[in-house]
Each structure stands twice: as C-alpha cells, then as structure tokens.
Motif scaffolding. Structure first.
Motif, PDB file in Angstrom:
ATOM      1  N   GLN A 227       8.668  -3.830  17.641  1.00 29.83           N
ATOM      2  CA  GLN A 227       7.494  -4.344  18.419  1.00 29.83           C
ATOM      3  C   GLN A 227       6.352  -3.308  18.291  1.00 29.83           C
ATOM      4  N   TYR A 228       6.790  -2.230  18.537  1.00 28.70           N
ATOM      5  CA  TYR A 228       5.701  -0.893  18.764  1.00 28.70           C
ATOM      6  C   TYR A 228       5.281  -0.907  17.280  1.00 28.70           C
ATOM      7  N   VAL A 229       5.938  -0.741  16.215  1.00 30.63           N
ATOM      8  CA  VAL A 229       5.410  -0.461  14.981  1.00 30.63           C
ATOM      9  C   VAL A 229       4.615  -1.595  14.495  1.00 30.63           C
ATOM     10  N   LEU A 230       5.044  -2.740  14.851  1.00 35.17           N
ATOM     11  CA  LEU A 230       4.137  -3.936  14.412  1.00 35.17           C
ATOM     12  C   LEU A 230       2.727  -3.998  15.163  1.00 35.17           C
ATOM     13  N   THR A 231       3.022  -3.590  16.479  1.00 37.64           N
ATOM     14  CA  THR A 231       1.510  -3.590  17.243  1.00 37.64           C
ATOM     15  C   THR A 231       0.684  -2.556  16.317  1.00 37.64           C
ATOM     16  N   ASP A 232       1.042  -1.480  16.197  1.00 38.76           N
ATOM     17  CA  ASP A 232      -0.064  -0.415  15.437  1.00 38.76           C
ATOM     18  C   ASP A 232      -0.273  -0.753  13.872  1.00 38.76           C
ATOM     19  N   PHE A 233       0.685  -1.681  13.446  1.00 36.62           N
ATOM     20  CA  PHE A 233       0.450  -2.155  12.041  1.00 36.62           C
ATOM     21  C   PHE A 233      -0.905  -3.147  12.036  1.00 36.62           C
ATOM     22  N   ILE A 234      -0.691  -3.883  12.970  1.00 37.18           N
ATOM     23  CA  ILE A 234      -1.807  -4.941  12.926  1.00 37.18           C
ATOM     24  C   ILE A 234      -2.950  -4.222  13.807  1.00 37.18           C
ATOM     25  N   GLU A 235      -2.802  -3.386  14.762  1.00 41.29           N
ATOM     26  CA  GLU A 235      -4.223  -2.787  15.406  1.00 41.29           C
ATOM     27  C   GLU A 235      -4.950  -1.861  14.333  1.00 41.29           C
ATOM     28  N   GLU A 236      -4.265  -1.181  13.427  1.00 40.81           N
ATOM     29  CA  GLU A 236      -4.751  -0.347  12.526  1.00 40.81           C
ATOM     30  C   GLU A 236      -5.327  -0.966  11.337  1.00 40.81           C
ATOM     31  N   GLY A 237      -5.123  -2.315  11.356  1.00 38.53           N
ATOM     32  CA  GLY A 237      -5.692  -2.938  10.034  1.00 38.53           C
ATOM     33  C   GLY A 237      -5.056  -3.209   9.093  1.00 38.53           C
ATOM     34  N   HIS A 238      -3.648  -2.425   9.089  1.00 31.93           N
ATOM     35  CA  HIS A 238      -2.498  -2.552   7.853  1.00 31.93           C
ATOM     36  C   HIS A 238      -2.191  -3.929   7.510  1.00 31.93           C
ATOM     37  N   LEU A 239      -2.016  -4.826   8.572  1.00 26.20           N
ATOM     38  CA  LEU A 239      -1.710  -6.102   8.092  1.00 26.20           C
ATOM     39  C   LEU A 239      -2.681  -7.031   7.473  1.00 26.20           C
ATOM     40  N   GLU A 240      -3.763  -6.967   7.951  1.00 25.10           N
ATOM     41  CA  GLU A 240      -5.015  -7.751   7.097  1.00 25.10           C
ATOM     42  C   GLU A 240      -5.330  -7.206   5.746  1.00 25.10           C
ATOM     43  N   ARG A 241      -5.243  -5.774   5.714  1.00 22.62           N
ATOM     44  CA  ARG A 241      -5.521  -5.260   4.262  1.00 22.62           C
ATOM     45  C   ARG A 241      -4.236  -5.812   3.457  1.00 22.62           C
ATOM     46  N   HIS A 242      -2.997  -5.481   3.967  1.00 14.85           N
ATOM     47  CA  HIS A 242      -1.760  -6.009   3.204  1.00 14.85           C
ATOM     48  C   HIS A 242      -1.945  -7.387   2.786  1.00 14.85           C
ATOM     49  N   ILE A 243      -2.367  -8.348   3.740  1.00 15.73           N
ATOM     50  CA  ILE A 243      -2.619  -9.773   3.440  1.00 15.73           C
ATOM     51  C   ILE A 243      -3.477  -9.755   2.267  1.00 15.73           C
ATOM     52  N   ARG A 244      -4.805  -9.376   2.344  1.00 13.11           N
ATOM     53  CA  ARG A 244      -5.637  -9.481   1.301  1.00 13.11           C
ATOM     54  C   ARG A 244      -5.229  -9.051   0.015  1.00 13.11           C
ATOM     55  N   LYS A 245      -4.383  -7.845  -0.108  1.00 16.75           N
ATOM     56  CA  LYS A 245      -3.612  -7.218  -1.396  1.00 16.75           C
ATOM     57  C   LYS A 245      -2.818  -8.321  -1.879  1.00 16.75           C
ATOM     58  N   MET A 246      -1.917  -8.837  -1.111  1.00 12.22           N
ATOM     59  CA  MET A 246      -0.878  -9.856  -1.402  1.00 12.22           C
ATOM     60  C   MET A 246      -1.340 -11.322  -1.941  1.00 12.22           C
ATOM     61  N   ARG A 247      -2.528 -11.649  -1.407  1.00  4.59           N
ATOM     62  CA  ARG A 247      -2.998 -12.749  -1.898  1.00  4.59           C
ATOM     63  C   ARG A 247      -3.486 -12.750  -3.090  1.00  4.59           C
ATOM     64  N   SER A 248      -4.048 -11.401  -3.491  1.00  5.91           N
ATOM     65  CA  SER A 248      -4.455 -11.451  -4.995  1.00  5.91           C
ATOM     66  C   SER A 248      -3.243 -11.366  -5.855  1.00  5.91           C
ATOM     67  N   HIS A 249      -2.181 -10.861  -5.367  1.00  2.81           N
ATOM     68  CA  HIS A 249      -0.952 -10.521  -6.160  1.00  2.81           C
ATOM     69  C   HIS A 249      -0.313 -11.999  -6.556  1.00  2.81           C
ATOM     70  N   TYR A 250      -0.246 -12.663  -5.377  1.00  2.43           N
ATOM     71  CA  TYR A 250       0.400 -14.118  -5.474  1.00  2.43           C
ATOM     72  C   TYR A 250      -0.404 -15.124  -6.369  1.00  2.43           C
ATOM     73  N   ASP A 251      -1.750 -14.932  -6.135  1.00  2.00           N
ATOM     74  CA  ASP A 251      -2.650 -15.536  -6.994  1.00  2.00           C
ATOM     75  C   ASP A 251      -2.405 -15.497  -8.515  1.00  2.00           C
ATOM     76  N   GLN A 252      -2.371 -14.138  -8.862  1.00  2.00           N
ATOM     77  CA  GLN A 252      -2.121 -13.930 -10.531  1.00  2.00           C
ATOM     78  C   GLN A 252      -0.640 -14.618 -10.563  1.00  2.00           C
ATOM     79  N   CYS A 253       0.368 -14.352  -9.776  1.00  2.00           N
ATOM     80  CA  CYS A 253       1.769 -14.701  -9.959  1.00  2.00           C
ATOM     81  C   CYS A 253       1.660 -16.273 -10.223  1.00  2.00           C
TER      82      CYS A 253
END
Ligand SMILES: Cc1ncc(COP(=O)(O)O)c(C=O)c1O
Length: 451
Positions: A371-397
């Motif tokens: 839960q600590y790790v995930l909090t930082d992951f979201i707060e530091e913007g990694h989650l939304e960055r990861h989602i953007r990257k994955m959206r384009s990856h899944y779109d290609q697939c």
C-alpha cells in the motif's frame, strides 16, 4: 525383556534414535506397551536391536520429556500411568482408523460451495497466450517499483511491520485513489467512502455477505462475468440474467421484472464483460432513474476502463448518481498486475463503517508495504504515465490482432468490444464448437494445421 521393533538401517533420512522413538511411541499409543508397564532398559534394548546404547538413551530422553515414559529410581523405566490428552490427539493416522467420528457437519455456506466451479490453475504453456485480461507483464516498470519498495523496506522505516489500525486501508492511498478517480472517472467521493480491498473479488464477496440473504434477487448481465456470478450464487442469491446488446445492459428488459424485488444489479458499464459494449449515456441515466424508483443498488465493476481507444470517456455511473445507489468497484489487476491483489470499493457513506468492520473480521487488512509503494506510485505520477504508455501498446496489439483476424477469416468473423479494455470478443461463423476451435488453433500453432 524383549520388545519387537523394526528399524530401517538403510534409511538415510530418519536417524536410528528417531526410529526407536517413533516405534516406542506407537507401541504405547496403541496399547502394545500399556500404562505402568515396564519398558526394557536402555542396555537390553540396545543389545537386542544391535545398536549403540547412546542411540536408545536419546530416544528414551525424548519420550520422557514428552511424558510417555518415566524412570522410577531403583525400579526401572515405565510407561506413564496417564497420557495427556494432547498426546492422544497426536496418534498417527494408521492407529486411529478404528475411531469412527461422526461426519463433519458443513455450514449452509459450505454446502453452496461444494458444487461451485472455482477456476482451476491448469493452463497450457503456449508461445502466444490468448488468455484474456492479462496485462503485458514485460512492460511493467519494474525498476520504479523496485526503487519504491526499497524506499519503504529499509532499516530506518519499519512501521509497516506492525498491524494497521486503519481497517479501510492506508489513508494516503485512499486519498490518492480519490483524486485519481475524480480526475479520470468523474467519481465523486471522499476518502472515508473508500475501502482498500484484496481486489474486485473481495469487494464482491463483502457486498454479498453484507447485503444479500439467501433467496434475494439480483440482476446481472447476460453474458457476464463468471467470477461475480460464482460469488452471488454462493450466497444463495436468485439470479435474473438481463441481456446485453451493443449499448450494454438492456435496461428496458430489467424494467419488465415488475413482480420481482431486485435488490442489486451487477454491471460492467465501461467495457461490458465479455462482449465489450459500452453502456450508453441514455442507458446509464435510465438505469439510475430505475434504481431511484425501485430502491435497488448497483454494483459498478469498472475493471479496465482506463483503456479506451479513440472513444471519449463516459463518466462512471457513480459520478452520475444522485441517490447513493452505486457501489463502485475498481482494481489494479489490469493497470498494474493481478498478483498485487489490491482493489478498492467506493461506498455510499452510510455503508462504509459496516464494510470496514467486515473487512477486519475477514482478514484484518492488506499488507502495508504494497500500500505504501502503490501510494507513491500514484502520487509521483507513475501510474498515469504507465497507463498512457500501455494504452498505446494495447492499441497496437489490438490493431494487429483485428487485422490478422480479418485477413484470415474475412466475412466469417465478427469482432466485438475492441474499442476499450484489454480483451476483445470474436464471433466466428462456423459449425465448430468452442472446444474444437481452441483445439484446432493449438494444432495450427504447433504446425499440425487442420483448419
Ligand atoms: C469483469 C472483471 N472484473 C474484475 C476483474 C478483476 O478481478 P480482481 O480485482 O479480483 O483481480 C476481472 C478480471 O478478469 C474481470 O474480468
């Protein structure tokens, strides 16, 4: 005094003193050496068995310390007069066969599970895995996750080792989820309404335990999510399947059940599982109006709404609701990874304290480190960055898969639900059964083409 004991001198794993101990213990427990009966001296037993006296002495010491035998000074060694109950309980299985116990009485809940088809774990190993709903693990930002794990898992930071006192989940994580949901899904809530849970499955389980009694009526999409259906059935709910079309749940059909008192409707509006249709805005409003009239509740399972391809997002039902009718369920299984086992449930305010109690009774709380790790992951913007990257990856697939399906099957294929999510559905025009298609696809891959 002779005592027949069989020893296995070739056994490399169980030492002789342990074998002597086990044999004597069995002899005592099954009455071959009755209470108060003399046991051979260490000298005579070692001689008759052809082993060292030290070996026998070690076994006797063990038996004495556990209360099986006792030495009476000047008289010899004897089986204890009374064996404690807990020793009798540890009688090896082969010696208790004759004790017949009444059949274990299962609870009603257990009976409901006896026939339940909980998914198995067998899965053929294939080079291309078409199993739906699995994120691309090779694209997971492992280094960032590792860095955050190390940040918290360090000698100077050990507070996550203790029990958590927050039954709803780590407060900073709940706050991070509230702001993420408000930005991305127009969900309206405050951190007190959010429960951090062990994924969607636990959310559905707790909802069932707290809101459904045997015989209560629930409506759910047809076709729909089997794991949800399994939980509902385990609680003895009566299920009404409601058809879905290209606009999602056919609310008109739901409204026709005027004689049924429907307590809860389960829906996957952002990307209907499995057909992939998106519940249109008019249908969303119609569904909410119906709940206002009937007092029914909605479970909104928003499991992979982060992935949309070219379509404008439709706000979550929860955000459109004005009458506290929606229980909104989300998960990190798709945007991060399923073994994380973290999801969340956004509840009407009045229900939150009760769910927190149920969560505590169920498993106290989730591990704090993640839960600590995930909090930082979201707060530091990694989650939304990861989602953007994955959206384009899944779109290609998705484009590659759609193109290949069209190329190979032409008019014989109908593709559904490809505008959102991480799976799509394919309808093939063929007289073959699903099993035959799966088998032939496997053959095709291994070079034994027969299509
Ligand atoms: C409709 C639906 N909801 C939720 C989930 C995720 O469940 P969990 O959060 O328990 O991993 C899945 C996974 O495949 C799903 O298909």
């Amino acid at each position: 005094m002779d005592l027949a004991i069989s020893l296995d001198f070739n056994n490399k794993y169980v030492p002789l003193h342990r074998q002597v101990y086990e044999e004597l213990r069995k002899a005592i427990l099954c009455g071959r050496l009755p209470a108060k009966h003399r046991v051979p001296s260490t000298r005579s037993l070692s001689q008759s068995l052809g082993i060292s006296r030290t070996t026998v002495t070690i076994s006797y010491e063990q038996l004495k310390s556990e209360g099986y035998i006792e030495t009476l000074v000047g008289s010899g060694t004897f089986v204890c007069a009374q064996l404690p109950d807990d020793l009798l309980r540890s009688i090896p299985v082969e010696h208790v066969q004759k004790i017949t116990r009444p059949q274990i009485q299962l609870s009603k809940y257990a009976h409901s599970l006896v026939e339940a088809d909980v998914p198995g774990i067998t899965e053929p190993l294939t080079t291309i895995n078409f199993r739906y709903g699995r994120p691309a693990f090779d694209k997971f930002p492992m280094q960032i996750w590792h860095k955050l794990l190390s940040r918290h898992c360090s000698p100077v930071n050990s507070n996550w080792l203790d029990y958590s006192t927050d039954h709803k989940g780590y407060l900073p994580l709940r706050k991070a989820i509230v702001s993420y949901l408000s930005r991305s899904r127009a969900v309206k809530c405050d951190p007190d309404q959010v429960m951090i849970l062990n994924g969607t499955q636990q959310a559905l389980y707790l909802i069932m335990r707290l809101l459904i009694d045997t015989g209560d009526t629930m409506a759910l999409e047809e076709p729909g999510y089997l794991s949800a259906r399994r939980v509902f059935l385990s609680q003895g709910a009566k299920l009404l399947p409601i058809n879905v079309d290209s606009e999602g749940l056919m609310v008109e059909e739901l409204k026709q059940y005027t004689n049924e008192s429907i307590k809860i409707v389960y829906v996957t509006p952002s990307h209907q599982f499995p057909t992939g249709s998106i519940l249109s805005l008019p249908r969303r409003l119609e569904l909410l109006a119906w709940t206002r009239q009937t007092g029914a509740l909605i479970i909104e399972d928003d499991y992979d709404s982060e992935y949309r391809y070219g379509e404008r997002p439709i706000p979550a039902l929860q955000g459109l609701d004005e009458s506290d009718s929606v229980l909104y369920v989300g998960t990190f299984s798709k945007v991060l990874f399923p073994s994380l086992r973290i999801g969340y449930l956004v509840l009407p305010k009045s229900l939150a304290p009760l769910f927190a109690r149920a969560k505590w009774l169920n498993d106290r709380h989730l591990p704090l480190l993640e839960q600590y790790v995930l909090t930082d992951f979201i707060e530091e913007g990694h989650l939304e960055r990861h989602i953007r990257k994955m959206r384009s990856h899944y779109d290609q697939c998705r484009q590659i898969l759609v193109q290949a399906l069209k190329e190979h099957f032409g008019e014989r294929v109908k593709i559904l639900g490809e505008k959102a999510g991480i799976h799509l559905m394919v309808k093939l025009q063929t007289p073959l059964s699903d099993e035959e298609i799966v088998q032939r696809a496997g053959n095709e891959w291994s070079g034994n083409a027969s299509c």
